[in-house]
Design a protein around this motif. Structure first.
Motif, PDB file in Angstrom:
ATOM      1  N   UNK A 176       0.677  -1.149   0.105  1.00 15.23           N
ATOM      2  CA  UNK A 176      -0.038  -0.115   0.067  1.00 15.23           C
ATOM      3  C   UNK A 176       0.903   1.235   0.079  1.00 15.23           C
ATOM      4  N   UNK A 177       1.687   1.294   0.721  1.00 12.24           N
ATOM      5  CA  UNK A 177       2.614   2.558   1.022  1.00 12.24           C
ATOM      6  C   UNK A 177       3.476   2.613  -0.186  1.00 12.24           C
ATOM      7  N   UNK A 178       4.175   1.494  -0.632  1.00  7.62           N
ATOM      8  CA  UNK A 178       4.879   1.795  -1.809  1.00  7.62           C
ATOM      9  C   UNK A 178       4.147   2.315  -2.983  1.00  7.62           C
ATOM     10  N   UNK A 179       3.104   1.647  -3.235  1.00  4.16           N
ATOM     11  CA  UNK A 179       2.129   2.322  -4.266  1.00  4.16           C
ATOM     12  C   UNK A 179       1.831   3.648  -4.132  1.00  4.16           C
ATOM     13  N   UNK A 180       1.591   4.136  -2.905  1.00  2.49           N
ATOM     14  CA  UNK A 180       1.172   5.464  -2.822  1.00  2.49           C
ATOM     15  C   UNK A 180       2.501   6.303  -3.072  1.00  2.49           C
TER      16      UNK A 180
END
Lengths: 204, 200
Positions: free
Chosen positions: B50-54
Motif C-alpha cells: 500500500x505505502x510503496x504504491x502510494x
C-alpha cells in the motif's frame, strides 16, 4: 531540464536515494536505544531461564539477574554463576553457525559437570516454523537436567517428533524437518560443554 | 466508491495476485506452516504494498523512465526496512520469530507488480487502496493454506492445540513441498468456483 537527460537522471537518483536513506538512518537512530534494551533483556532472560530461575515479568527478570547472578571473567569468557535451589550453577553464552545464521544462546551446567541445567537462545535467524522452532519450550525442555555422558550430548534423528524427555540418556531429539539446525545446536552445545569443563576444572 | 469496490473484488478474488496471477509464491511456500507468522507476514506485505504504491504514485511525475524500476525497488526496500525496524523496536518477539522473512518481503513480486502495473499510471489514494487490497488477496490465500498446514502439521491453530494429543501429526505439512499441494488444491477449488459462476 529534460526528464530523460543524463543530468536529470543522476540528480533525481541522488536526491531520491539521499532522502530515503536519510529517513532510514533517522528511524534507526530513534529506535536504537529501544532495540539495545530489547537485546539486553533477551540476553538476561535467556541466562535466567537456562539456569532455571523463574521470573514473571521483564522487571522481575532485570531484578533477579542483578540479585542472583554473579559474572566472573575467566580466560576472557564471561561465566555466569548462581545458586539455584542450593546448587551452584554455571552458565556461558555460546555462539555458532546455524543453517542460515549465527545462533547465540546460553548453556548452563551444574558444578559437578554431571548434567546440563538448561539451555536458551538469545538470537537466531533459522527458518521460521522449522529451524526457528529451537526457541520452542518443548525443544529446550529436552535439555533440562539432562545427564552429560562422556562430556557430551547426543542427537536422535527420526524420533517421535515430540521430544526426548528421558533425562538420564544424555540424548535429545532433533526437530523434524530441521535436522541441520538441530545438528548445529548439538555441535555448539558439545563444543561449549568442553569449554565449560575446562573452566570448571581450572580456575573456577 | 464503486471503483474502490471493483478494485477490492478484483484483487481479492477475480484477479487475486496468488491464485490468478501466480505471484508471491515463494513466501506462500515458506511462511505458511504457522498461522501467527503468516498473519504478521501478510499484514506487513499489505502495508508495504500500500505505502510503496502510494509513494510511487505521488512521485511518478518526476521519475525518469530509465531508472523507474530501480527507484521502485528503492521505495519498496525503504518500507520493508521501516517495518523491520518497527518490529525490532516495538514487537521484538514477533521480529525474532519471523527471522529473515521480513527482509525477504523486498523480493515479493506482488509489490513490484502493483507499483509498476497500477501506481505508475493512477492517483495516490486509489493506488494505496489497490496495494492494500492486493495484500488482502495475498493474505486470504496464505491464511487458508496456513490454516490446513498448521492444523494437520502441528494439531494447533495460532499455537493453541485444537486436535487431541493422540493425533498423529502430518510431518509433510510442515515442509515446503506441502504448500505446493495446498496451493494447487486452493487454485483448483477457486478456479472451479469461478468457472462455474461464468458458465451460469
Amino acid at each position: 531540464m529534460k526528464k530523460d537527460s543524463k543530468l536529470y537522471v543522476v540528480v533525481f537518483t541522488f536526491i531520491v536515494s539521499f532522502v530515503f536513506v536519510f529517513l532510514l538512518a533517522l528511524a534507526n537512530e530513534l529506535t536504537k536505544e529501544r532495540v539495545k534494551i530489547n537485546e539486553e533483556l533477551f540476553q538476561r532472560k535467556a541466562i535466567l531461564s537456562a539456569m532455571g530461575i523463574e521470573y514473571n515479568s521483564d522487571e522481575e527478570a532485570y531484578k533477579f539477574f542483578d540479585e542472583k547472578i554473579k559474572v566472573k571473567k575467566v580466560k576472557d569468557i564471561d561465566v555466569y554463576i548462581s545458586n539455584v535451589n542450593g546448587e551452584d550453577v554455571y552458565a556461558v553464552i555460546f555462539v555458532g553457525n546455524g543453517l542460515w545464521s549465527t545462533i547465540r544462546g546460553v548453556l548452563a551446567v551444574n558444578k559437578e559437570f554431571t548434567e546440563i541445567v538448561g539451555i536458551d537462545f538469545i538470537t537466531q535467524s533459522e527458518t521460521p516454523g522449522l529451524g526457528g522452532r529451537i526457541e520452542e519450550a518443548w525443544f529446550k525442555e529436552q535439555f533440562r537436567f539432562e545427564k552429560i555422558k562422556d562430556g557430551k550430548i547426543e542427537m536422535i534423528i527420526g524420533g517421535t517428533g515430540k521430544g526426548d524427555f528421558d533425562h538420564e540418556n544424555g540424548k535429545f531429539e532433533a526437530i523434524t524437518g530441521a535436522t541441520r539446525t538441530s545438528e548445529s545446536v548439538a555441535n555448539m552445545i558439545n563444543n561449549y560443554l568442553s569449554v565449560l569443563k575446562d573452566l570448571l576444572g581450572g580456575e573456577l | 466508491m464503486s471503483e474502490y469496490n471493483k478494485i477490492l473484488k478484483e484483487n481479492v478474488w477475480y484477479n487475486n495476485p496468488v491464485f490468478v496471477q501466480i505471484l508471491g509464491i515463494c513466501s506462500a511456500l515458506a511462511v505458511t506452516n504457522n498461522l501467527t507468522n503468516t498473519f504478521i507476514m501478510t499484514i506487513a506485505v499489505s502495508l508495504v504494498t500500500a505505502f510503496s504504491s502510494l509513494t510511487v504514485s505521488i512521485i511518478k511525475g518526476f521519475i525518469p523512465r530509465k531508472v523507474r524500476m530501480i527507484v521502485q525497488t528503492l521505495i519498496i526496500a525503504f518500507y520493508v526496512i521501516i517495518v523491520d525496524i518497527i518490529l525490532r523496536a516495538y514487537l521484538p518477539d514477533i521480529s525474532k520469530s519471523l527471522g529473515p522473512y521480513v527482509g525477504l518481503i523486498i523480493t515479493n513480486c506482488i509489490i513490484m507488480g502493483r507499483a509498476e502495473g497500477f501506481a505508475q499510471s493512477n492517483g495516490p489514494i486509489i493506488s494505496f487502496w489497490d496495494g492494500f487490497t492486493s495484500g488482502l488477496g495475498y493474505l486470504v490465500v496464505l491464511m487458508s493454506v496456513a490454516f490446513f498446514r498448521e492444523l494437520l502439521g502441528f494439531g494447533t491453530l495460532f499455537g493453541i492445540r485444537v486436535l487431541p494429543e493422540e493425533f498423529m501429526s502430518w510431518t509433510i505439512m510442515l515442509m515446503a513441498p506441502s504448500a505446493f499441494f495446498m496451493l494447487a488444491i486452493f487454485i483448483w477449488v477457486a478456479k472451479g468456483i469461478m468457472l462455474r459462476k461464468e458458465a451460469k
